[in-house]
Design a protein around this motif. Structure first.
Motif, PDB file in Angstrom:
ATOM      1  N   UNK A  47       0.847  -1.180   0.000  1.00 51.78           N
ATOM      2  CA  UNK A  47       0.000   0.000   0.000  1.00 51.78           C
ATOM      3  C   UNK A  47       0.891   1.242   0.000  1.00 51.78           C
ATOM      4  N   UNK A  48       0.553   2.201  -0.833  1.00 53.48           N
ATOM      5  CA  UNK A  48       1.266   3.466  -0.878  1.00 53.48           C
ATOM      6  C   UNK A  48       0.398   4.540  -0.258  1.00 53.48           C
ATOM      7  N   UNK A  49       1.039   5.496   0.359  1.00 52.18           N
ATOM      8  CA  UNK A  49       0.282   6.512   1.071  1.00 52.18           C
ATOM      9  C   UNK A  49       0.921   7.880   0.964  1.00 52.18           C
ATOM     10  N   UNK A  50       0.091   8.887   1.099  1.00 49.01           N
ATOM     11  CA  UNK A  50       0.526  10.263   1.228  1.00 49.01           C
ATOM     12  C   UNK A  50       0.109  10.770   2.597  1.00 49.01           C
ATOM     13  N   UNK A  51       1.037  11.428   3.246  1.00 52.12           N
ATOM     14  CA  UNK A  51       0.798  12.070   4.525  1.00 52.12           C
ATOM     15  C   UNK A  51       1.109  13.554   4.398  1.00 52.12           C
ATOM     16  N   UNK A  52       0.640  14.321   5.337  1.00 52.31           N
ATOM     17  CA  UNK A  52       1.014  15.725   5.387  1.00 52.31           C
ATOM     18  C   UNK A  52       1.189  16.157   6.829  1.00 52.31           C
ATOM     19  N   UNK A  53       1.995  17.188   7.006  1.00 53.38           N
ATOM     20  CA  UNK A  53       2.279  17.664   8.342  1.00 53.38           C
ATOM     21  C   UNK A  53       2.420  19.175   8.358  1.00 53.38           C
ATOM     22  N   UNK A  54       1.773  19.768   9.327  1.00 49.49           N
ATOM     23  CA  UNK A  54       1.866  21.200   9.580  1.00 49.49           C
ATOM     24  C   UNK A  54       2.737  21.384  10.818  1.00 49.49           C
ATOM     25  N   UNK A  55       3.595  22.394  10.850  1.00 55.35           N
ATOM     26  CA  UNK A  55       4.419  22.607  12.040  1.00 55.35           C
ATOM     27  C   UNK A  55       3.584  22.631  13.314  1.00 55.35           C
ATOM     28  N   UNK A  56       4.027  21.878  14.306  1.00 54.83           N
ATOM     29  CA  UNK A  56       3.323  21.815  15.568  1.00 54.83           C
ATOM     30  C   UNK A  56       2.191  20.815  15.606  1.00 54.83           C
ATOM     31  N   UNK A  57       1.922  20.170  14.474  1.00 57.50           N
ATOM     32  CA  UNK A  57       0.845  19.197  14.403  1.00 57.50           C
ATOM     33  C   UNK A  57       1.400  17.819  14.063  1.00 57.50           C
ATOM     34  N   UNK A  58       0.627  16.807  14.367  1.00 63.51           N
ATOM     35  CA  UNK A  58       1.019  15.449  14.036  1.00 63.51           C
ATOM     36  C   UNK A  58       0.849  15.199  12.551  1.00 63.51           C
ATOM     37  N   UNK A  59       1.700  14.334  12.034  1.00 60.77           N
ATOM     38  CA  UNK A  59       1.573  13.941  10.645  1.00 60.77           C
ATOM     39  C   UNK A  59       0.281  13.155  10.451  1.00 60.77           C
ATOM     40  N   UNK A  60      -0.462  13.489   9.422  1.00 61.25           N
ATOM     41  CA  UNK A  60      -1.741  12.843   9.203  1.00 61.25           C
ATOM     42  C   UNK A  60      -1.800  12.169   7.840  1.00 61.25           C
ATOM     43  N   UNK A  61      -2.521  11.077   7.804  1.00 64.64           N
ATOM     44  CA  UNK A  61      -2.722  10.347   6.561  1.00 64.64           C
ATOM     45  C   UNK A  61      -3.696  11.110   5.677  1.00 64.64           C
ATOM     46  N   UNK A  62      -3.311  11.327   4.444  1.00 63.48           N
ATOM     47  CA  UNK A  62      -4.142  12.032   3.481  1.00 63.48           C
ATOM     48  C   UNK A  62      -4.855  11.052   2.555  1.00 63.48           C
ATOM     49  N   UNK A  63      -4.106  10.105   2.031  1.00 65.39           N
ATOM     50  CA  UNK A  63      -4.658   9.152   1.086  1.00 65.39           C
ATOM     51  C   UNK A  63      -3.767   7.935   1.000  1.00 65.39           C
ATOM     52  N   UNK A  64      -4.351   6.814   0.655  1.00 62.03           N
ATOM     53  CA  UNK A  64      -3.548   5.634   0.389  1.00 62.03           C
ATOM     54  C   UNK A  64      -4.200   4.798  -0.693  1.00 62.03           C
ATOM     55  N   UNK A  65      -3.416   3.912  -1.254  1.00 57.28           N
ATOM     56  CA  UNK A  65      -3.897   3.021  -2.305  1.00 57.28           C
ATOM     57  C   UNK A  65      -3.212   1.676  -2.157  1.00 57.28           C
ATOM     58  N   UNK A  66      -4.002   0.627  -2.133  1.00 58.62           N
ATOM     59  CA  UNK A  66      -3.462  -0.715  -2.038  1.00 58.62           C
ATOM     60  C   UNK A  66      -2.916  -1.149  -3.392  1.00 58.62           C
ATOM     61  N   UNK A  67      -2.213  -2.265  -3.383  1.00 58.49           N
ATOM     62  CA  UNK A  67      -1.688  -2.800  -4.632  1.00 58.49           C
ATOM     63  C   UNK A  67      -2.803  -3.168  -5.595  1.00 58.49           C
ATOM     64  N   UNK A  68      -3.982  -3.453  -5.053  1.00 56.84           N
ATOM     65  CA  UNK A  68      -5.125  -3.791  -5.876  1.00 56.84           C
ATOM     66  C   UNK A  68      -5.912  -2.600  -6.377  1.00 56.84           C
ATOM     67  N   UNK A  69      -5.522  -1.407  -5.956  1.00 60.37           N
ATOM     68  CA  UNK A  69      -6.166  -0.207  -6.444  1.00 60.37           C
ATOM     69  C   UNK A  69      -7.230   0.392  -5.541  1.00 60.37           C
ATOM     70  N   UNK A  70      -7.469  -0.216  -4.396  1.00 55.55           N
ATOM     71  CA  UNK A  70      -8.437   0.357  -3.468  1.00 55.55           C
ATOM     72  C   UNK A  70      -7.856   1.604  -2.837  1.00 55.55           C
ATOM     73  N   UNK A  71      -8.663   2.641  -2.715  1.00 58.65           N
ATOM     74  CA  UNK A  71      -8.196   3.912  -2.186  1.00 58.65           C
ATOM     75  C   UNK A  71      -8.933   4.306  -0.928  1.00 58.65           C
ATOM     76  N   UNK A  72      -8.274   5.141  -0.164  1.00 55.45           N
ATOM     77  CA  UNK A  72      -8.825   5.682   1.053  1.00 55.45           C
ATOM     78  C   UNK A  72      -8.372   7.125   1.170  1.00 55.45           C
ATOM     79  N   UNK A  73      -9.291   8.007   1.555  1.00 54.25           N
ATOM     80  CA  UNK A  73      -8.974   9.420   1.660  1.00 54.25           C
ATOM     81  C   UNK A  73      -9.454   9.987   2.979  1.00 54.25           C
ATOM     82  N   UNK A  74      -8.696  10.936   3.478  1.00 53.14           N
ATOM     83  CA  UNK A  74      -9.166  11.690   4.625  1.00 53.14           C
ATOM     84  C   UNK A  74     -10.422  12.456   4.219  1.00 53.14           C
ATOM     85  N   UNK A  75     -11.337  12.604   5.153  1.00 50.69           N
ATOM     86  CA  UNK A  75     -12.583  13.298   4.843  1.00 50.69           C
ATOM     87  C   UNK A  75     -12.340  14.704   4.303  1.00 50.69           C
TER      88      UNK A  75
END
Length: 113
Positions: free
Chosen positions: A33-61
């Protein structure tokens, strides 16, 4: 060793678009699974989106309908198309090969008028 190189960030006006790229070396992530995260100074890194090897995706609201993750396994590349950008999307964006603890330098995305 594993190296992840994010690119494509920059300064963009609200409502604009950017396409982030991540090139991976030292690892073949075709089955991961591949993923993108993002981080703002002073904040925890958060998951933005991911995609499995099969193509299923997940996104932050917060980005659903605006961002799209894609991958090219043959090239060991993962992308994040970001549309309708908002100031709150401003952050450093990182890619990750789940679930290894390897991180690149990230790419800065700044959304401002």
């Amino acid at each position: 060793q594993v190296h992840l190189a994010e690119s494509g960030g920059g300064l963009v006006q609200p409502g604009g678009s950017l396409r982030l790229s991540c090139a991976a070396s030292g690892i073949i992530f075709t089955i991961n699974t591949m993923a993108w995260y993002r981080q703002v100074p002073g904040k925890e890194r958060e998951l933005v989106a991911d995609m499995t090897s099969g193509g299923s995706t997940n996104y932050a609201d917060s980005v659903k309908g605006r961002f799209a993750i894609s991958r090219d396994n043959a090239k060991n590349m993962v992308y994040l198309q970001m549309n309708s950008l908002k100031p709150e999307d401003t952050a450093v964006y990182y890619c990750r090969v789940q679930y290894f603890n390897y991180w690149g330098q990230g790419t800065q995305v700044t959304v401002s008028s």
